[in-house]
Design an enzyme around this catalytic site. Sequence first.
Site, PDB file in Angstrom:
ATOM      1  CG  ASP A  35      -2.104   1.016   1.101  1.00  0.00           C
ATOM      2  OD1 ASP A  35      -2.435   1.296   0.077  1.00  0.00           O
ATOM      3  OD2 ASP A  35      -2.499   1.529   2.172  1.00  0.00           O
ATOM      4  CG  ASN A  83      -7.721  -1.574  -5.344  1.00  0.00           C
ATOM      5  OD1 ASN A  83      -6.974  -2.324  -5.009  1.00  0.00           O
ATOM      6  ND2 ASN A  83      -8.100  -0.540  -4.329  1.00  0.00           N
TER       7      ASN A  83
HETATM    8  C1  IPE Z   1      -5.042  -2.563   0.066  1.00  0.00           C
HETATM    9  O1  IPE Z   1      -4.796  -1.144  -0.259  1.00  0.00           O
HETATM   10  C2  IPE Z   1      -5.340  -3.227  -1.503  1.00  0.00           C
HETATM   11  C3  IPE Z   1      -4.202  -3.537  -1.991  1.00  0.00           C
HETATM   12  C4  IPE Z   1      -3.118  -3.170  -1.768  1.00  0.00           C
HETATM   13  C5  IPE Z   1      -4.370  -4.188  -3.433  1.00  0.00           C
HETATM   14  P1  IPE Z   1      -6.245   0.017  -0.560  1.00  0.00           P
HETATM   15  O2  IPE Z   1      -5.441   1.289  -0.680  1.00  0.00           O
HETATM   16  O3  IPE Z   1      -7.155  -0.356  -1.657  1.00  0.00           O
HETATM   17  O4  IPE Z   1      -6.668  -0.532   0.887  1.00  0.00           O
HETATM   18  P2  IPE Z   1      -7.788   0.320   1.618  1.00  0.00           P
HETATM   19  O5  IPE Z   1      -9.135   0.758   0.843  1.00  0.00           O
HETATM   20  O6  IPE Z   1      -7.410   2.014   1.733  1.00  0.00           O
HETATM   21  O7  IPE Z   1      -7.757  -0.272   2.904  1.00  0.00           O
HETATM   22  C1  IPE Z   2      -1.470   0.328  -3.261  1.00  0.00           C
HETATM   23  O1  IPE Z   2      -1.504   1.852  -3.339  1.00  0.00           O
HETATM   24  C2  IPE Z   2      -1.488  -0.156  -4.940  1.00  0.00           C
HETATM   25  C3  IPE Z   2      -3.115  -0.405  -5.239  1.00  0.00           C
HETATM   26  C4  IPE Z   2      -4.124  -0.695  -4.156  1.00  0.00           C
HETATM   27  C5  IPE Z   2      -3.380  -1.125  -6.379  1.00  0.00           C
HETATM   28  P1  IPE Z   2      -2.639   2.660  -3.495  1.00  0.00           P
HETATM   29  O2  IPE Z   2      -2.874   2.886  -4.951  1.00  0.00           O
HETATM   30  O3  IPE Z   2      -3.734   2.265  -2.560  1.00  0.00           O
HETATM   31  O4  IPE Z   2      -1.736   4.104  -3.031  1.00  0.00           O
HETATM   32  P2  IPE Z   2      -2.566   4.834  -1.957  1.00  0.00           P
HETATM   33  O5  IPE Z   2      -2.564   3.964  -0.564  1.00  0.00           O
HETATM   34  O6  IPE Z   2      -3.648   5.503  -2.109  1.00  0.00           O
HETATM   35  O7  IPE Z   2      -1.193   5.735  -1.597  1.00  0.00           O
HETATM   36 MG    MG Z   3      -3.975   2.629  -0.609  1.00  0.00          MG
END
Ligand code: IPE
Ligand code: IPE
Ligand code: MG
Length: 298
Positions: A35, A83
């Site tokens: 993340d 996502n």
């Molecule tokens: C968690 O990240 C899922 C992945 C790393 C694919 P998100 O950024 O989507 O999670 P939440 O919704 O903030 O918990």
């Molecule tokens: C994790 O990073 C990757 C995916 C969930 C695909 P994020 O895209 O959630 O990035 P942040 O958490 O918003 O910074």
């Molecule tokens: Mg995230």
Amino acid sequence: MKNSIFGVFYDEYERRLKIKILNSEIPHHIAVIMDGNRRYAGQLGKARSFGHAMGAEVTEKVIEWCYEIGVKQLTLYAFSTENFQRSEEEVDGLFNLINEKFLKIYSDPRTHEREMQVRVIGDRSKLPAFLNESIEKIEKATEKYRKFHLNVAIAYGGRQDIIQAVRDIASCISSRELSLEDVDENLISKHLYPATGVSVPNVDLVIRTGGDERVSNFLPWQANGSECAAYFCAPFWPEFRKIDLFRSIRVYQARKAEKKQEQSYRALRVVNFLGVRNYEEKTEEIGQLQSIKKQGIS
Ligand code: IPE
Ligand code: IPE
Ligand code: MG
């Protein structure tokens, strides 16, 4: 100058940490919630896609590091069912990036030399055709490999996984392929993603980067229970270093040691308790004998 001093310091720290962790049990299965890609890009004033691309580079390194220290199963959370709510542009960009990485792993000779099995867990019906094609290609090419297992969670949601497993089992019961008595932990595990062949084993250590202490619907069945350690750390995924991985393993090892100690304390308490009870029983017996003796004398 300053950077090179820090570099030397980190190299030495990393070397010592590695020796320490290799002296103890390495987790068999590590699962990672990668993340913080967009926040990383944001703090540098760059586009989100830059954050995802840098994150994907770290992912490649983490696969290497895990293999190197003897981890057997690595499960990566690449894209959750939630996502899909992101913009079409971002979702398309992510699928293209994941596709590119799969093709790269497919043609990398190390995949085959090391006998790395690659599998995808998640709802494939939600993925674009080109990505499903690459997934099938890499799964097929690596299906016999057993030395290292890379599981990639895409369009994955833990609850959805349990729902599809329950539906699957229910339909087997109604068609009399299975009976109600067949339903146990083992059977449920077998029907979770990937619903073909060997299931993803229980997780020993979950790592989440980016500072949030949530598990975001990741492997609720496999990472449940007191056996799984969790390591939440502040660096955004593209900043994740080898020492962060090693530290997380130290946490896992410390948890294991604590549990062992707790178990031996408990065993000691039981022994003490039994010892005291025997002692009390013995004193009571002795007391009774003495009073019988006295009565006999008088
Ligand atoms: C968690 O990240 C899922 C992945 C790393 C694919 P998100 O950024 O989507 O999670 P939440 O919704 O903030 O918990
Ligand atoms: C994790 O990073 C990757 C995916 C969930 C695909 P994020 O895209 O959630 O990035 P942040 O958490 O918003 O910074
Ligand atoms: Mg995230």
